[in-house]
Structures are given as C-alpha cells and as structure tokens.
Design an enzyme around this catalytic site. Structure first.
Site, PDB file in Angstrom:
ATOM      1  N   ILE A 273      28.185  22.258 124.044  1.00 57.69           N
ATOM      2  CA  ILE A 273      27.082  22.245 125.000  1.00 57.69           C
ATOM      3  C   ILE A 273      27.373  23.227 126.133  1.00 57.69           C
ATOM      4  O   ILE A 273      28.394  23.128 126.799  1.00 57.69           O
ATOM      5  CB  ILE A 273      26.891  20.830 125.585  1.00 57.69           C
ATOM      6  CG1 ILE A 273      26.442  19.857 124.504  1.00 57.69           C
ATOM      7  CG2 ILE A 273      25.885  20.851 126.729  1.00 57.69           C
ATOM      8  CD1 ILE A 273      25.027  20.028 124.059  1.00 57.69           C
TER       9      ILE A 273
ATOM     10  N   ASP B 134      -9.920  39.989 137.989  1.00 58.40           N
ATOM     11  CA  ASP B 134     -11.077  40.144 138.853  1.00 58.40           C
ATOM     12  C   ASP B 134     -11.329  41.640 139.029  1.00 58.40           C
ATOM     13  O   ASP B 134     -10.427  42.460 138.820  1.00 58.40           O
ATOM     14  CB  ASP B 134     -10.776  39.465 140.197  1.00 58.40           C
ATOM     15  CG  ASP B 134     -11.966  39.475 141.123  1.00 58.40           C
ATOM     16  OD1 ASP B 134     -13.087  39.325 140.627  1.00 58.40           O
ATOM     17  OD2 ASP B 134     -11.779  39.632 142.343  1.00 58.40           O
TER      18      ASP B 134
ATOM     19  N   ASP C 217      -8.130  37.933 144.029  1.00 55.97           N
ATOM     20  CA  ASP C 217      -7.826  37.979 145.456  1.00 55.97           C
ATOM     21  C   ASP C 217      -8.697  37.049 146.279  1.00 55.97           C
ATOM     22  O   ASP C 217      -8.401  36.788 147.433  1.00 55.97           O
ATOM     23  CB  ASP C 217      -7.971  39.411 145.995  1.00 55.97           C
ATOM     24  CG  ASP C 217      -9.382  39.953 145.825  1.00 55.97           C
ATOM     25  OD1 ASP C 217     -10.190  39.294 145.144  1.00 55.97           O
ATOM     26  OD2 ASP C 217      -9.685  41.030 146.376  1.00 55.97           O
TER      27      ASP C 217
ATOM     28  N   ASP D 154     -11.223  32.850 143.034  1.00 59.42           N
ATOM     29  CA  ASP D 154     -10.254  33.029 141.951  1.00 59.42           C
ATOM     30  C   ASP D 154      -9.201  31.918 141.909  1.00 59.42           C
ATOM     31  O   ASP D 154      -8.466  31.797 140.927  1.00 59.42           O
ATOM     32  CB  ASP D 154      -9.525  34.375 142.112  1.00 59.42           C
ATOM     33  CG  ASP D 154     -10.470  35.558 142.037  1.00 59.42           C
ATOM     34  OD1 ASP D 154     -11.404  35.502 141.220  1.00 59.42           O
ATOM     35  OD2 ASP D 154     -10.290  36.524 142.800  1.00 59.42           O
TER      36      ASP D 154
ATOM     37  N   ASN E 159      30.972  29.319 122.236  1.00 59.87           N
ATOM     38  CA  ASN E 159      31.276  27.921 121.929  1.00 59.87           C
ATOM     39  C   ASN E 159      31.420  27.695 120.436  1.00 59.87           C
ATOM     40  O   ASN E 159      32.275  26.924 119.988  1.00 59.87           O
ATOM     41  CB  ASN E 159      30.182  27.017 122.493  1.00 59.87           C
ATOM     42  CG  ASN E 159      30.218  26.960 124.010  1.00 59.87           C
ATOM     43  OD1 ASN E 159      31.019  27.652 124.633  1.00 59.87           O
ATOM     44  ND2 ASN E 159      29.371  26.147 124.603  1.00 59.87           N
TER      45      ASN E 159
ATOM     46  N   GLU F 103      34.823  28.799 119.359  1.00 63.30           N
ATOM     47  CA  GLU F 103      35.855  27.829 119.724  1.00 63.30           C
ATOM     48  C   GLU F 103      35.817  26.631 118.767  1.00 63.30           C
ATOM     49  O   GLU F 103      36.867  26.116 118.344  1.00 63.30           O
ATOM     50  CB  GLU F 103      35.635  27.368 121.164  1.00 63.30           C
ATOM     51  CG  GLU F 103      35.812  28.475 122.204  1.00 63.30           C
ATOM     52  CD  GLU F 103      35.288  28.063 123.577  1.00 63.30           C
ATOM     53  OE1 GLU F 103      35.183  26.841 123.814  1.00 63.30           O
ATOM     54  OE2 GLU F 103      34.973  28.946 124.393  1.00 63.30           O
TER      55      GLU F 103
ATOM     56  N   THR G 188      36.388  33.240 130.738  1.00 62.52           N
ATOM     57  CA  THR G 188      35.764  34.135 129.772  1.00 62.52           C
ATOM     58  C   THR G 188      34.247  34.035 129.770  1.00 62.52           C
ATOM     59  O   THR G 188      33.559  35.053 129.793  1.00 62.52           O
ATOM     60  CB  THR G 188      36.286  33.835 128.353  1.00 62.52           C
ATOM     61  OG1 THR G 188      37.700  33.929 128.367  1.00 62.52           O
ATOM     62  CG2 THR G 188      35.706  34.811 127.352  1.00 62.52           C
ATOM     63  N   ASP G 189      33.723  32.818 129.768  1.00 61.93           N
ATOM     64  CA  ASP G 189      32.276  32.665 129.614  1.00 61.93           C
ATOM     65  C   ASP G 189      31.505  33.002 130.889  1.00 61.93           C
ATOM     66  O   ASP G 189      30.421  33.585 130.820  1.00 61.93           O
ATOM     67  CB  ASP G 189      31.931  31.221 129.224  1.00 61.93           C
ATOM     68  CG  ASP G 189      32.400  30.887 127.813  1.00 61.93           C
ATOM     69  OD1 ASP G 189      33.003  31.772 127.189  1.00 61.93           O
ATOM     70  OD2 ASP G 189      32.161  29.759 127.370  1.00 61.93           O
TER      71      ASP G 189
ATOM     72  N   GLU H 260      35.757  37.664 122.989  1.00 62.21           N
ATOM     73  CA  GLU H 260      34.616  37.292 123.818  1.00 62.21           C
ATOM     74  C   GLU H 260      34.297  38.386 124.820  1.00 62.21           C
ATOM     75  O   GLU H 260      33.126  38.606 125.152  1.00 62.21           O
ATOM     76  CB  GLU H 260      34.881  35.952 124.491  1.00 62.21           C
ATOM     77  CG  GLU H 260      34.993  34.826 123.466  1.00 62.21           C
ATOM     78  CD  GLU H 260      34.874  33.438 124.067  1.00 62.21           C
ATOM     79  OE1 GLU H 260      34.799  33.328 125.302  1.00 62.21           O
ATOM     80  OE2 GLU H 260      34.848  32.472 123.293  1.00 62.21           O
TER      81      GLU H 260
END
Length: 1070
Positions: free
Chosen positions: A372, A416, A768, A772, A834, A837, A865-866, A967
């Site tokens: 995760i 518009d 504008d 709108d 991930n 790993e 690293t990440d 990585e």
C-alpha cells in the site's frame, strides 16, 4: 510507509475548496396576516411582465383594505396600511450559505476509498503490532513499554500522514471556501423609494417589499425585480449583460411583451435586480425581492448544481485504482499465507501450528502494508498543488485542486460568447463615407475595445476639431464626439467606459480618427474629444425614442455662436429624414434615390457581417426659435420645440447624411488559434449565449467554431428552438461537432451541461456573468473570467482566467494533461517499487532462502528511495505529443490493465535481480557447494560461516543496494510514462536529477559509515561487488524501454479506436 519528507512541501501547497452546500429552503412567501385588516403583498405571478398592470397590482396587494391604482402608486407609493412587518415579508437579500461543520468536513475527507483502505491497513498493522508487543513483553517478563513506539511505528506513520493530509485539506477548505455573498453585493445598499407619499432617497434595499415603488436614474443599480410604471424622458436603457449575456444595452418600454411566456430578453417592461440603468430614468413597481428575483433563482440553481455535482474524473480514477489495489493486496496476503502453510509446524514455532499460522499471518499483513502506498494521497495533493503553481504562472488561478486534472480529459468546452470569446467592449470596426466621385467607401477601423490605439485605414490626415470643417470626415468625428454621453476612462490598468457601450465605441473612434497623444492613459482616453468639447457646447438634447430611433443634440460653436444639429441613429430612420449628403471633399449634394440606395445597400452589407450600424447626420438649418435659444440642456422645458418630444422628429428633418459607422463586440484576436488547437486535441467547442443568432454565428465563424470546411447546415439554435426538438434529435446534436445556442436563459446552460454529462462527455464551462454561475457549478470544470467576470461567476467556478484569455484555456488543458501524466508516472513508480519489494520477499520465502532484506531495510528503502524521486516526478515536463491525442475517457483507470501488467513484469525483474545478487553472494562462499545448501541454510552443518552474521549483512547490503539502484534508474526512466529516454531525457526534469542524486549519495554515505551502517545493517562494498550490483540493476532500463515501446503500440491502437469512435459520432468534424 511513505516518506515524511512529503509533508514539508505539502504544507506549503494550497488545498482544495469545499463544494457548495445543498440549497436552502426559500424565504417565506408574503402571506395574509390572518384576520388582520391589512396583509402583506403577495409575490408576483410567474411572468410579471405579461400581466396587465391592474391585475398585477391586485395580485401584489391582495388582502389590503383597498387596492391602489397605478396612478395612486405613482403619486404616493405603497399606502402605509398595506405595509407588512419585515419579518412576514423577509428581507430583500439572498439567504446566506449554511456553514459546513468541522465534523462534516472530516466525514468528507474520510469519504475516500483509498483513505479507508489505508485506515484498515493501519488498524490491522496495529492489531498485529499489539500482539507482537504482548509476546515480547511476556518473553521479557515485563510490560515492554520501552519498545512501544518502535513496535507501532508502521501504523503510526500511516495515521500521521492521513491526519496531516486531512487537516491541511480542511484548513485550506475553510480558508478558501467560496461563498455566495457576492450575489447580495450586486444589490445596492440604498435606493430611492416612494412609500406613504414620502420619497426617501436613502432607503435600505434590504427593507424593500413587493408592492413598493422605486425611482431609478442613470447609473443606478436595480435593487429588485420591478415592473415599469413610467419613464423619465424618452428612453430607458439597462445593461443586462451579467444576467442574460446580452452585449448591447437593452431598451426598456412600458407595453407588455407580445408573447405568452417571454424569456428574460423579451421582458422589456421589467427591470431585473442586480442590473444597471444606463440611460434615462423611471418609476417602477417592485414585483419580487430576495430569493424570488431572477438573481435569487440563479443562487438556487448554483446550490442545486453544487448538490448534484458528480465526482471528478480524478476521484473516480482514484476510487477505481483503490478498488483494484485492494484486490491485489488481498491476493498477495492470501497467497503468502497459503504458500507458507507447510511451515506452520516448524520447530521454530515449537511444533505449534497456531503459533506458526499467527507468525505467517503477520508476515502476510506486513507484505500488504508494503504494497500500500501510504503517502499516495499526500503525493497526489502535492502534485496538484505544484500544478496550480505552474498554472498560476500561466494566468490560471485554481480554486479546487481536483479540477486541475479534470481539464486533461475535457471533451467539450461550453463557452459563453460575451466577454469570453469576445472582448465585451463594443468597437467601431467600419467607417463609411461618400467619395468625391459619389462612390461609397467603407474603411476598416483597427483596434479592440475602448483603447484609443488603432486607426482608420487610408484617412487623408488626422481629423480633429481644428478642421478643416467642410469634410464629411470632420462631421463624422463631430457627431461621434458631441452627440454622445459616454466617457472613455484610462488608467494603468487599462481603458473603460462610463455610459453606454455603443456611445463608448464612437468615443474611441474619435480618438482613432484624430491625433495620437503621448500622454498618460487618462489623457489619451479623451485627448481628441477634449478638443471638440473645447470648441462647442451642448445647447439641448433630443432624447432617443423608439419611434424615430435616433438621438440628436443641438450644439453651439463657442467662437461664433453658430448652432448646429448633430444626429445619430438607425440608418433606415435617419436616412429617410435626409435630403442631402456630404462628400469627403466637403461638397453637399442632394441625396438622390440612387445615392440613397447605395447607402442602404451598404447598410445591409454591414448588417450581414453582422454589425450594429449607425447613420450620422447634421443640419445647419435650424428653426429660428432654436437659433435664438440661449439656455442650456436643463432649461428646455418651456421651449415649444426643444421641450416637446413629439416635435423632435420635426426638428430632425432636412438632414445632411455624413456617413455610417459599423460597431461590434469583436472576437478576441487569440481565440481563433486557440479553438484550432482544441479541435486538433479532440475537444469540441459549443457557444452558449444570450445574444442574437446572427451575431453569435458571425462570431462563431470568426473564431473557427464554424469553418469553411464544414459540410451540411451549421448547428445554430435560437431560443427554445433546440429544446422543442425531439429528445433523440437533441442528443444527436450534442453528440456531434460544434454548435451554437442563442437567446438562452441561465437554466438552459445548466440543462445543456447536464445533457452532455449524460452522454458521457466531460464538459468545461466558461463564463463571466451571473447567468453563467449555475452552469459553471454544474460542469465538470467551471472556468470564470478574472477581469470581466462577476464575483458570482468566480465563486461558482473551479478556476479563474486572470487575463480573460480564451487561449489560456488551451495552456490549462495542456497543463491538466501533463499533471495527469505526472500523477500516473509517480503512482506507477510507487506501485512498481512496492511490487519489486514484495516479489523479492515472496521469491525468497518461496525458495526458502535467507531473508534478502530486513524490516529496517524496507523502512530505509521506503523513506529514502521512494519519497524524493516520487515527489520530483510531479515536476515532469509535458510530453511532446500531449496535445496531439484525443481526450482520455473519463472512466479510464490510472493503472490500466496494460500498465499493471507492465509494472508487474518490472517488479518481477526487480525481485529476481534482488534475490539473484543474494544468491550470487552465497554461491561464491567456499563452504556453499550447491543451491541445495543455500536452501538448507538454517540447518547446513557443512556451510561453516557462510551464513554467519557478517556474510548475511553483506548479502543484505548487496540486495538493498541493488534495489536502491534499480529504483533510482526506474525513477530516471519515469520522466515520461511512454516516451523513450532518447525522446524525453531525464535532464528535462532538473528536480528529478536532484531527487535521485540526494538519496543515492545518502545511501552511499550511510553504507560507508561504520556507525550508521551498523544501525541500518549495512557494510561497505568492494569494487567487484559494486560491479555485480550494476550488472544486476542496469538491465532494468532495457526492460523498461522495451515495455515502453510496447506501451506506445498499445496507445496507438487505443488512439485509433478513440478516433474511430469520434468519427462515427461526428466528434472530429464540425
């Protein structure tokens, strides 16, 4: 666990704003007060403009002791016996926006699938950490308090990141939350009210009631919706551009419209709250206040649109990604647990199966936690924030972060016209006069808006008040300057107007015909007009009326006292009262039928462009009573001609025609090229305007919404024409090409946006005006104009264009697509890291090899690293072909099936390479004779010290370093998801080079340090080992390049399918 380093830049970044709340209940209606002798006036019927006045008054005053007549209202206003208490009627103000509670904001932050998954993972991790803590405490015979933080570090870091991200988002929401208070600001604080025979000039508008009589004059803002009772002077004009999109001043009159259900533009006998009176004055009967006004209805529509606003494409994609991630993580955990089941009864667990099962359950959950990307929400917020910074430098202010990415998959821009495609500044673009040979010559006029910069083509010389006075060009400038109540203003911020836009266009024309000034903007704005004002004074004004369709002024030359009549108006009306025409050489000749036909023919040609055309005329032959008049404009009341509007047409007769002026609200110069780029990018453009059909179609052709390449009839619809078509035909129109919708009401824009969303389109709405706002809120992304836009439009929008430049939208779309690609790059990078790993640990466990990485190593990898590379990927440059592809499908997942397969293959190589370098190390130990010895490492009696602490630390250092190098290489390759490094090299993203260099250097320093190396379980590597690390790590670039090539083929095939689908639906043709 994602890096805490992400939180520092995040704290410096703006967060998203909250959506508008659900609509409030409307204010209570004005009802009868039971058995009282007086009652509160009732609200007007659905069309106060169509009822006869007596019926309308009876409806408003139902329940009063006596119903006042229109005459009594004009003379005395609302009778005091009919006044209801303020509480019964409700204030003449819009209901405030309900506050969003902190609890509701927290609930909103938790209403995200990825956040819920991370909370679930944190809870599981905490549960197993607690079991681990109890086990450790039992083994030590203590409470284990000293290791509490260390055991719970994983769930605590997850929670910390989520809490900080949520707190930041809530804080930014509170700080930047849009309110609807500026809707109320459109109403003035005070107004002039006639009530109980007392005229009160500073009456608070919040206390106005239906049935009140208000007096308005030029420059006043209308305090509520009102039905006209009488006019002051011959003409009443109102600026309704902000409400209806009508660029021109609307002429108001007393008679009801001749249709049963008039649209706003047809209700000429009604003034709408929030609009502005630009000419004349009136007495008017208040028919609706507060939330019952047209402005109030718009507020309700904005709130309704906010309540119905669908999730953004980014939110949908992240939810889909979270769902897929849940399945993958669950599969990994189950697979790991099942694969380890034969080892449940190992001796290490004292032969207790339940103890082994518990151990491997913790290992499975640990793998799930590793899979995760806990910092993903923070990184996404950071990436969007970085995008907003880049967009700010491109003149786009982002108010809601997810809208940044939404631009990248926009398929239709609903725009518009007035103020968006055009300048919202009426500009003289053509000047017609009669040459010496009696031929008609129309000269183009350059310049845009009220800026005096520009000129009239081929003028013989500048035309000023100094003369010569005999030329028709002199008299054209004279009429344009003196028969004019508008004033051009100038400042460092630009040029504006006070008065009607058409007259302001004539004032700017005077400056372009005359001499240029080198002074400050304030001086340049009226440099030549000042010369005319210095030579002539106005004696009388012949107010415009709808019968003669002209306005005239009598001026007197200050030097000689000679009087002259100057007239401007509708060509058909003015030319009909002309007997002569002035040539450019000064000669005055009779206006023969042939010459009259020439002028009318040129008028028709100008109207087809289409231009609003004015005829200009003069007269030196005035009645003796006017020539002898010595008073001023305010003294004409007793004059038998100048004081009687019925005599104005008689005065304006026997005129000398001097020329024609063609005026339009021109297209912004950059819009045509921008729409071409949109078309190339597969984005369709639909104009939705309150303006007339001919004007809208002409602008559509000017800006390439309609082009010469179009085949078949153009798709332009006026009023209810489109909505009267069968539903199937309406949907067919919206599925294909570009279109123009004219004379629309505010609800029509919102309806069109809803229909497009129902067809699966991702519409962006630009605008504008107040009109709108509901559609801006309803659209997938609302884009308001920063200069000309009302505060209402800005608050309803997701982003604001600082320079009001439609072309900026193209840059914003490019930025949106780039941001999506960057998010895809760092999401895929984090996931692939991930996955690598996980494969590493899974393969080693499956083969029964020594653990290649420890928990501390995984923590080091995730922190060092990440984090920095993933953050740096948010700065990725745009791909060179980013605007050549058609828009992504809104349901396209961030992690597509192909990308998932691609990164599974990449992760598999990472796992194999990491385990491979470990195997290489052990197989080079003298005591390890075979791979079987390696698999029996825990019980190999002949292996000596091959699996001792020193050797194990070296093998894990090799594995960790190989993983870190791979990585880093993957991060360098992720500068573009699909383009080769040879096309988009890594140095295009300077931050990425820094994001790779810093953690690489830090890793080497820690590994080389005896102290820190001991803490993290690392030792220095020798030259041979470094070479082996590079041999195992470097092929990741080859693997990634091969997979990128396959990805480009997949993308080309997908693009062909998308284009084929659009061609089949007509989306790539106009």
């Amino acid at each position: 666990m994602r890096p805490l380093l992400l939180l520092l830049p995040l704290l410096l970044s703006p967060g998203p704003t909250a959506a508008l709340p659900a609509p409030r209940k409307s204010l209570p209606t004005l009802a009868s007060r039971g058995g009282s002798s007086s009652a509160a006036p009732a609200a007007a019927g659905p069309h106060a403009s169509t009822s006869d006045l007596a019926s309308l008054i009876s409806s408003l005053y139902a329940g009063c002791p006596s119903i006042p007549s229109a005459a009594s209202l004009l003379s005395s206003g609302m009778p005091f016996p009919c006044l209801p208490p303020l509480s019964a009627a409700g204030p003449n103000s819009l209901p405030p926006k309900p506050k969003t509670s902190v609890l509701a904001r927290v609930k909103g932050e938790l209403d995200d699938q990825l956040v819920r998954i991370l909370l679930g993972v944190a809870a599981l991790s905490a549960a197993f950490s607690y079991l681990e803590l109890r086990e450790a405490a039992g083994a030590a015979g203590a409470k284990g308090g000293g290791s509490l933080l260390g055991v719970f570090v994983e769930p605590l870091v997850i929670l910390l990141i989520l809490v900080v991200n949520a707190a930041l988002s809530i804080y930014m929401s509170v700080a930047a939350e849009a309110s609807l208070s500026s809707l109320a600001d459109l109403n003035p604080a005070t107004c002039t009210v006639l009530r109980g025979s007392v005229l009160t000039p500073d009456f608070p508008t919040s206390r106005l009631l239906p049935g009140d009589v208000v007096h308005l004059k030029t420059g006043d803002r209308v305090p509520a919706d009102c039905r006209l009772l009488s006019l002051t002077g011959g003409r009443l004009g109102a600026d309704e551009a902000a409400l209806t999109g009508e660029a021109d001043t609307v002429d108001k009159s007393l008679p009801p419209p001749g249709v049963a259900n008039p649209v706003l533009q047809q209700q000429r006998n009604v003034l709408f709250g929030g609009t502005c009176v630009t000419a004349g004055g009136c007495a008017a009967l208040v028919t609706a206040t507060g939330s019952r006004t047209e402005i109030g209805k718009i507020q309700a529509s904005v709130m309704e649109a906010a309540a119905e606003a669908p999730a953004t494409p980014l939110q949908l994609k992240l939810d889909a990604f979270a769902g897929k991630l849940t399945k993958i993580v669950g599969g990994i955990c189950v697979a790991c647990f099942v694969a380890s089941s034969p080892k449940f009864g190992d001796a290490a667990f004292d032969g207790k199966v339940w103890k082994g099962a518990m151990h491997y359950a913790k290992v499975a959950v640990a793998l799930g936690v590793a899979a995760i990307p806990e910092g993903l929400p923070a990184v996404i917020t950071l990436c969007l924030s970085l995008g907003t910074g880049r967009m700010a430098r491109r003149n786009v202010i982002v108010r809601r972060l997810p809208s940044v990415e939404t631009l990248g998959c926009t398929t239709v821009i609903c725009t518009d016209k007035t103020g968006t495609l055009t300048t919202n500044m009426m500009t003289a673009v053509a000047l017609t006069s009669l040459q010496a040979d009696e031929s008609v010559l129309t000269r183009p006029v350059s310049g845009v808006g009220y800026d005096p910069a520009g000129d009239v083509a081929s003028l013989p010389s500048p035309v000023t008040a100094a003369g010569p006075p005999s030329s028709s060009l002199y008299e054209i400038a004279q009429v344009a300057s003196l028969c004019n109540d508008a004033v051009i203003t100038g400042s460092a911020a630009g040029y504006g107007r006070v008065g009607e836009p058409t007259e302001a266009a004539l004032a700017a024309l005077v400056e372009k015909m005359g001499e240029a000034s080198a002074g400050e903007p304030g001086e340049r704005a009226a440099f030549n007009k000042g010369g005319w004002d210095g030579r002539f004074r106005r004696v009388a004004t012949l107010e415009f009326n709808r019968d003669r369709k002209s306005m005239g002024v009598v001026v007197e030359e200050l030097a000689g006292g000679k009087k002259k009549l100057l007239v401007k108006g509708a060509p058909q009306s003015v030319v009909a009262r002309c007997t002569h025409v002035r040539l450019e050489n000064g000669k005055r000749v009779p206006l023969t039928p042939a010459l009259r036909a020439k002028f009318l023919e040129e008028t028709s040609a100008l109207a087809k462009r289409p231009l609003r055309t004015l005829a200009l005329a003069t007269s030196d032959s005035l009645p003796s009573s006017i020539n002898s008049y010595t008073g001023g404009p305010d003294d004409v009341g007793g004059h038998k001609l100048l004081g009687d509007p019925s005599k104005f047409a008689e005065i304006e007769s026997g005129l000398t025609l001097v020329g024609l002026v063609g005026i339009k609200d021109p297209a912004r110069p950059e819009v045509a090229g921008a729409i071409k780029v949109c078309t190339k990018a597969g984005i369709r453009v639909m104009m939705i305007t309150g303006d007339a059909k001919d004007t809208a179609v002409a602008i559509a052709r000017d800006v390439n919404i309609f082009t010469d390449e179009d085949t078949g009839p153009i798709k332009a619809y006026e009023g209810r024409e489109f909505f009267e078509l069968p539903e199937s035909e309406q949907l067919d129109v919206l599925r294909t090409g570009n279109a123009v919708f004219c004379r629309t009401e505010p609800k029509d824009k919102q309806t069109l946006v809803k229909m497009l969303q129902g067809l699966g389109e991702v519409p962006a709405m630009t605008g504008d005006g107040v009109n709108d706002a509901p559609a801006l809120q309803q659209a997938a992304i609302g884009i308001a104009m920063g200069i000309s836009g009302t505060e209402v439009a800005k608050e309803a929008a997701d982003m604001v264009l600082v320079d009001d430049n439609f072309a900026t939208i193209v840059a914003a779309v490019e930025e949106g697509r780039c941001i999506y690609n960057s998010m895809q790059a760092f999401i895929c990078f984090l996931i692939s890291c991930n996955i690598g790993e996980i494969f590493c640990i899974f393969i080693a466990s499956l083969l029964g090899l020594p653990a290649p990485l420890t928990a501390m190593h995984l923590l080091w990898v995730n922190l060092v690293t990440d984090g920095p590379p993933a953050t740096a990927l948010g700065f990725n440059p745009p791909d060179p072909d980013v605007m050549d592809a058609s828009p992504r499908r809104s349901d396209e997942e961030i992690m597509t099936g192909w990308l998932l397969m691609r990164y599974m293959l990449t992760g598999l190589y990472v796992g194999v390479a990491t385990v491979g370098v470990t195997v290489w190390h052990f197989m080079n130990q003298a005591d390890v004779k075979s791979f079987g010895d390696l698999r029996r490492w825990g019980s190999c009696a002949s292996c000596g010290s091959a699996f001792g602490k020193e050797s194990m630390t070296t093998s894990q250092t090799l594995a960790l370093t190989t993983l870190v190098v791979m990585e880093m290489l993957k991060a360098l390759s992720a500068v573009s998801v699909d383009n080769s490094l040879f096309v988009v090299p890594s140095w295009k993203n300077k931050w990425l080079l820094l994001g790779v260099a810093v953690p690489s250097l830090l890793h080497v320093l820690v590994m080389s340090s005896e102290k820190f190396g001991g803490i993290f379980g690392m030792v220095p590597l020798n030259k041979v080992q470094w070479i082996k690390v590079m041999q195992f790590a470097a092929p990741i670039l080859v693997v990634d390049e091969v997979l990128k090539a396959v990805g480009r083929k997949v993308n080309r095939d997908d693009e062909k399918l998308r284009k084929a689908d659009r061609v089949a639906r007509g989306g790539w043709s106009h």
